[in-house]
Write a protein that holds these residues in place. Structure first.
Motif, mmCIF file in Angstrom:
data_model
loop_
_atom_site.group_PDB
_atom_site.id
_atom_site.type_symbol
_atom_site.label_atom_id
_atom_site.label_comp_id
_atom_site.label_asym_id
_atom_site.label_seq_id
_atom_site.Cartn_x
_atom_site.Cartn_y
_atom_site.Cartn_z
ATOM 1 N N GLU A 204 0.835 -1.208 0.000
ATOM 2 C CA GLU A 204 0.000 0.000 0.000
ATOM 3 C C GLU A 204 0.874 1.263 0.000
ATOM 4 O OE1 GLU A 204 -3.406 0.060 0.053
ATOM 5 O OE2 GLU A 204 -3.950 -1.961 0.730
ATOM 6 N N ASN A 205 0.566 2.134 -0.949
ATOM 7 C CA ASN A 205 1.204 3.437 -1.009
ATOM 8 C C ASN A 205 2.723 3.424 -0.768
ATOM 9 O OD1 ASN A 205 1.252 6.154 -1.380
ATOM 10 N ND2 ASN A 205 0.716 6.646 0.740
ATOM 11 N N ARG A 207 6.894 3.897 -1.479
ATOM 12 C CA ARG A 207 7.790 4.839 -2.131
ATOM 13 C C ARG A 207 8.579 4.084 -3.192
ATOM 14 N NH1 ARG A 207 6.805 7.336 2.510
ATOM 15 N NH2 ARG A 207 7.028 9.588 2.606
ATOM 16 N N SER A 230 9.347 9.073 -6.212
ATOM 17 C CA SER A 230 7.961 8.769 -5.860
ATOM 18 C C SER A 230 6.956 9.701 -6.501
ATOM 19 C CB SER A 230 7.802 8.792 -4.337
ATOM 20 O OG SER A 230 8.596 7.779 -3.763
ATOM 21 N N GLN A 280 5.830 1.685 4.284
ATOM 22 C CA GLN A 280 5.789 2.672 5.372
ATOM 23 C C GLN A 280 6.776 2.359 6.496
ATOM 24 O OE1 GLN A 280 2.975 2.816 3.441
ATOM 25 N NE2 GLN A 280 1.471 4.225 4.308
ATOM 26 N N ALA A 436 5.294 10.191 -1.132
ATOM 27 C CA ALA A 436 4.879 8.847 -1.559
ATOM 28 C C ALA A 436 4.251 8.909 -2.955
ATOM 29 C CB ALA A 436 3.924 8.225 -0.557
ATOM 30 N N THR A 437 4.018 7.718 -3.545
ATOM 31 C CA THR A 437 3.601 7.638 -4.950
ATOM 32 C C THR A 437 2.201 8.198 -5.206
ATOM 33 O OG1 THR A 437 3.122 5.332 -4.468
ATOM 34 C CG2 THR A 437 5.100 5.779 -5.721
ATOM 35 N N ASN A 438 1.426 8.454 -4.159
ATOM 36 C CA ASN A 438 0.096 9.045 -4.358
ATOM 37 C C ASN A 438 0.117 10.575 -4.237
ATOM 38 O OD1 ASN A 438 0.545 9.337 -1.648
ATOM 39 N ND2 ASN A 438 -1.401 8.438 -0.982
ATOM 40 N N LYS A 442 -3.181 12.944 -4.206
ATOM 41 C CA LYS A 442 -3.605 13.317 -2.862
ATOM 42 C C LYS A 442 -3.591 14.844 -2.653
ATOM 43 C CE LYS A 442 -2.239 12.359 1.941
ATOM 44 N NZ LYS A 442 -1.234 11.649 2.744
#
Ligand code: MV4
Length: 446
Positions: A204-205, A207, A230, A280, A436-438, A442
């Motif tokens: 999940e999410n 890097r 990212s 994370q 992060a990649t989102n 976001k």
């Protein structure tokens, strides 16, 4: 050392490679399409050969035309840059057959790293952490469901020949997996001519952090620390930095060691990049290995003081590395912003004629550029026209220089993503290192 190198590429990377060749006293041969007759790489090279029409199959993706130009110009070696034929093992092999040195690893290594299943297998055998999952292809949808239940949902279904986010599907339960399977298999077959799929635990999410390595043909390998990439949009990188604001020294050291181990295990030579997903909790997992010079190599050059193209040329010419791991001391912080000819609101490419181009200048500012102030940006090639690279003594200074340089950047005639880059650079989350990649979804929703 080589006397003459042909650069099988265009744009900023062709210009970048020519610059180092000139520093080393190597003659340069450009190749170009009809759309690029007055492009900077053609103007800067010692010789230039027209390949054919503007379409890539007629020009930069046409191995035989390129080999023909190499023979006619009596080049010793071919530098493929990135994209195009840079990770094409058949082309690397054809170079060998024609008595030309392909500036990259061996065809066999390129081919093994091109298969995600093969590369996962090789890394697992070498003791490099890979994302939990399988290293064989899934026979059918029922095998996929059984495998997912073993790994534990959520999982990611991936095409073995995949790339750029194509042929990749998240499944959070058996139902989603059953729905995704056939479609993903078809896309894999359509895009890559290979329907083989494997499965990994979905992180999940994560890097995206990659390690640059250099390996000579005598078995010496070093790593040049990491780049954090990212900040991406739809698998297209937008901004990269080195060092990563997320890693601690212990994790970065372990990742560097893992990358060197990976390169050794497969008999790698030349510059290469080992990509990792980092979760994370700072667990890192091998994702894939890129067997070429990467777009974002300048940030590594800025913090290490090395010239990666010069290192590639020396390695390809059978020299041994002149540095060992303890000689590499990264200093300062570097950020690369990719300048795309695209509409900053819709993200659609924005081809057209450039009518004005003023590049930023000042301490710690570097421009790697593939266009000039009268270039015609055509829809035939990647819309990335330039890279802005900034360096500072620390991350804050680098961000300040990035903001100033983006404000000073002037491009007229086409739209660019500079406003998007400014929104990223100005954003408090970016400034705090939350990358992060989102990030774009976001923080920068329209
Ligand atoms: C993943 C992942 C999460 N879990 N694999 C995207 C491109 C492809 N090369 C691999 N990608 C991902 N693989 C597992 N097991 C999340 C991504 C991913 C991603 C990775 C790096 C940078 C940006 C990304 C954006 C979305 C998804």
């Amino acid at each position: 050392m080589f006397q003459k190198v042909l650069i099988a590429n265009r744009g900023e990377i062709a210009v970048r490679i020519i610059r180092t060749c000139q520093l080393l006293g190597i003659q340069t041969v450009a190749v170009y399409s009809e759309a690029d007759a007055d492009a900077p790489h053609v103007q800067k090279a010692d010789e230039a050969y027209l390949l054919g029409g503007p379409r890539v199959v007629e020009s930069y993706l046409n191995p035989e035309k390129i080999l023909d130009a190499a023979t006619k110009s009596a080049a010793d070696a071919i530098h493929p840059g990135y994209g195009f034929l840079s990770e094409n093992s058949k082309f690397a092999k054809r170079c060998e057959e024609e008595g030309l040195v392909f500036i990259g690893p061996s065809p066999d290594v390129i081919s093994r790293m091109g298969s995600k299943i093969e590369s996962r297998k090789a890394m697992q055998e070498a003791g490099v952490p890979v994302v939990p999952g399988i290293t064989h292809s899934l026979a059918d949808v029922e095998a996929a469901v059984r495998t997912a239940e073993e790994i534990g949902f959520p999982v990611m279904l991936k095409a073995s020949a995949g790339g750029g986010g194509i042929g990749m599907q998240i499944a959070r339960n058996a139902d989603e997996l059953r729905k995704a399977f056939a479609g993903n298999q078809k896309r894999a077959a359509d895009f890559f001519g290979d329907s083989a799929m494997y499965m990994e635990k979905y992180i999940e999410n994560p890097r995206h952090i990659e390690i640059q390595i250099l390996a000579d043909k005598l078995g010496n390998t070093v790593h040049l620390w990491e780049r954090e990439c990212s900040i991406q949009r739809r698998h297209q990188k937008v901004l990269e930095e080195a060092p990563s604001p997320f890693l601690d020294d212990d994790t970065r050291k372990k990742m560097g060691e893992a990358a060197v181990k990976a390169a050794h295990a497969i008999g790698y030579s030349n510059a290469g990049t080992v990509e990792f997903l980092v979760d994370q909790d700072k667990n890192f997992y091998f994702l894939e290995m890129n067997t070429r010079l990467q777009v974002e190599h300048p940030i590594t050059e800025e913090i290490t003081g090395l010239d990666l193209v010069a290192e590639q040329l020396k390695i390809a010419a059978d020299y041994s590395l002149t540095m060992s791991q303890s000689d590499i001391h990264p200093k300062g912080h570097a950020i690369e912003a990719r300048i795309y000819a695209e509409d900053p609101k819709t993200f659609f490419p924005s081809p057209g004629k450039i009518t004005k181009l003023i590049l930023p200048a000042g301490p710690g500012v570097r421009n790697d550029v593939g266009v000039h102030d009268k270039s015609n940006v055509t829809p035939f090639y990647d819309p990335m026209i330039a890279k802005l690279i900034v360096k500072g003594k620390d991350r804050d200074e680098a961000i300040g220089r990035l903001q100033a340089a983006l404000s000073a950047y002037e491009v007229e005639g086409i739209k660019t993503n500079i406003p998007l880059l400014q929104r990223i650079a100005d954003h408090p989350a970016f400034q705090k290192g939350e990358t992060a990649t989102n990030f774009i979804d976001k923080h920068l929703k329209q």
